[in-house]
Design a protein around this motif. Sequence first.
Motif, mmCIF file in Angstrom:
data_model
loop_
_atom_site.group_PDB
_atom_site.id
_atom_site.type_symbol
_atom_site.label_atom_id
_atom_site.label_comp_id
_atom_site.label_asym_id
_atom_site.label_seq_id
_atom_site.Cartn_x
_atom_site.Cartn_y
_atom_site.Cartn_z
ATOM 1 N N ASP A 22 39.589 25.053 31.440
ATOM 2 C CA ASP A 22 38.840 25.611 32.573
ATOM 3 C C ASP A 22 39.802 26.067 33.662
ATOM 4 N N VAL A 23 39.857 27.370 33.902
ATOM 5 C CA VAL A 23 40.806 27.925 34.865
ATOM 6 C C VAL A 23 40.595 27.338 36.260
ATOM 7 N N ASP A 24 39.354 27.096 36.663
ATOM 8 C CA ASP A 24 39.100 26.548 38.000
ATOM 9 C C ASP A 24 39.636 25.127 38.144
ATOM 10 N N ILE A 25 39.539 24.341 37.086
ATOM 11 C CA ILE A 25 40.073 22.980 37.132
ATOM 12 C C ILE A 25 41.596 23.027 37.251
ATOM 13 N N VAL A 26 42.230 23.904 36.496
ATOM 14 C CA VAL A 26 43.685 24.040 36.591
ATOM 15 C C VAL A 26 44.066 24.543 37.981
ATOM 16 N N MET A 27 43.343 25.524 38.493
ATOM 17 C CA MET A 27 43.633 26.072 39.823
ATOM 18 C C MET A 27 43.571 24.982 40.890
ATOM 19 N N SER A 28 42.703 23.993 40.720
ATOM 20 C CA SER A 28 42.572 22.935 41.721
ATOM 21 C C SER A 28 43.843 22.102 41.849
ATOM 22 N N MET A 29 44.726 22.165 40.868
ATOM 23 C CA MET A 29 45.984 21.413 40.897
ATOM 24 C C MET A 29 47.043 22.069 41.776
ATOM 25 N N TYR A 30 46.810 23.320 42.156
ATOM 26 C CA TYR A 30 47.838 24.101 42.843
ATOM 27 C C TYR A 30 47.461 24.436 44.280
ATOM 28 N N ASP A 31 48.487 24.515 45.119
ATOM 29 C CA ASP A 31 48.371 25.135 46.428
ATOM 30 C C ASP A 31 48.779 26.583 46.187
ATOM 31 N N VAL A 32 47.803 27.484 46.162
ATOM 32 C CA VAL A 32 48.074 28.865 45.756
ATOM 33 C C VAL A 32 48.837 29.669 46.802
ATOM 34 N N SER A 33 49.176 29.039 47.936
ATOM 35 C CA SER A 33 50.077 29.708 48.874
ATOM 36 C C SER A 33 51.520 29.541 48.414
ATOM 37 N N GLY A 34 51.714 28.741 47.374
ATOM 38 C CA GLY A 34 53.038 28.488 46.825
ATOM 39 C C GLY A 34 53.420 29.515 45.776
ATOM 40 N N ILE A 35 54.216 29.070 44.812
ATOM 41 C CA ILE A 35 54.754 29.948 43.770
ATOM 42 C C ILE A 35 54.548 29.299 42.411
ATOM 43 N N ILE A 36 54.191 30.132 41.433
ATOM 44 C CA ILE A 36 54.178 29.711 40.038
ATOM 45 C C ILE A 36 55.041 30.714 39.276
ATOM 46 N N VAL A 37 55.817 30.200 38.323
ATOM 47 C CA VAL A 37 56.666 31.057 37.498
ATOM 48 C C VAL A 37 56.212 30.857 36.049
ATOM 49 N N PRO A 38 55.204 31.620 35.608
ATOM 50 C CA PRO A 38 54.641 31.417 34.283
ATOM 51 C C PRO A 38 55.513 31.962 33.156
ATOM 52 N N GLU A 39 56.430 32.854 33.502
ATOM 53 C CA GLU A 39 57.387 33.412 32.554
ATOM 54 C C GLU A 39 58.753 33.412 33.232
ATOM 55 N N PRO A 40 59.814 33.235 32.461
ATOM 56 C CA PRO A 40 61.137 33.242 33.094
ATOM 57 C C PRO A 40 61.352 34.488 33.957
ATOM 58 N N ASN A 41 61.857 34.242 35.164
ATOM 59 C CA ASN A 41 62.213 35.315 36.104
ATOM 60 C C ASN A 41 61.038 36.160 36.575
ATOM 61 N N LYS A 42 59.802 35.608 36.530
ATOM 62 C CA LYS A 42 58.630 36.355 36.980
ATOM 63 C C LYS A 42 57.764 35.501 37.907
ATOM 64 N N PRO A 43 58.294 35.169 39.097
ATOM 65 C CA PRO A 43 57.503 34.352 40.026
ATOM 66 C C PRO A 43 56.346 35.145 40.620
ATOM 67 N N VAL A 44 55.237 34.458 40.846
ATOM 68 C CA VAL A 44 54.078 35.071 41.492
ATOM 69 C C VAL A 44 53.509 34.098 42.516
ATOM 70 N N SER A 45 52.761 34.636 43.467
ATOM 71 C CA SER A 45 52.071 33.801 44.436
ATOM 72 C C SER A 45 50.755 34.467 44.805
ATOM 73 N N GLY A 46 49.915 33.716 45.487
ATOM 74 C CA GLY A 46 48.604 34.216 45.875
ATOM 75 C C GLY A 46 47.548 33.871 44.839
ATOM 76 N N GLN A 47 46.335 33.696 45.309
ATOM 77 C CA GLN A 47 45.238 33.237 44.452
ATOM 78 C C GLN A 47 45.019 34.117 43.218
ATOM 79 N N ASP A 48 44.992 35.424 43.391
ATOM 80 C CA ASP A 48 44.723 36.313 42.252
ATOM 81 C C ASP A 48 45.815 36.213 41.195
#
Length: 126
Positions: A22-48
């Motif tokens: 469930d994407v919403d349950i996973v999203m609840s684990m994050y502060d989306v003002s931060g950064i996630i790097v789902p692939e090497p060298n491809k950081p993203v931020s923001g809710q979308d």
Amino acid sequence: MNLPRRAEDAHATLAAAFNTGDVDIVMSMYDVSGIIVPEPNKPVSGQDKFRESITAILSIKGTMEIQTVYCLQTGNIALGRSEWNITDNGEVKISAKGIEVMKLQPDGHWKIIIDQAFGAEADLVA
């Protein structure tokens, strides 16, 4: 899903969240003002972008396991090092060594503010 009350429980809670699918349950684990790097060298931020990244990871069918290598905490900030994988019927779909920064929230729960999923890989280049 209950968010962790101890920083050292964030990895296990994150794996359990991913395993709900469930994407919403996973999203609840994050502060989306931060950064996630789902692939090497491809950081993203923001809710979308977080949602897009988590949806892509959830599309890898299988079970996520995360082992905490260490978790260091000072005040309301913690640094974790993890080794994680997604397996399906014994086949490893993806595995990596990550680094995560967690922050204690005002409600007493920990959220991940930086998730560098491949941050501890030996060949990582900044």
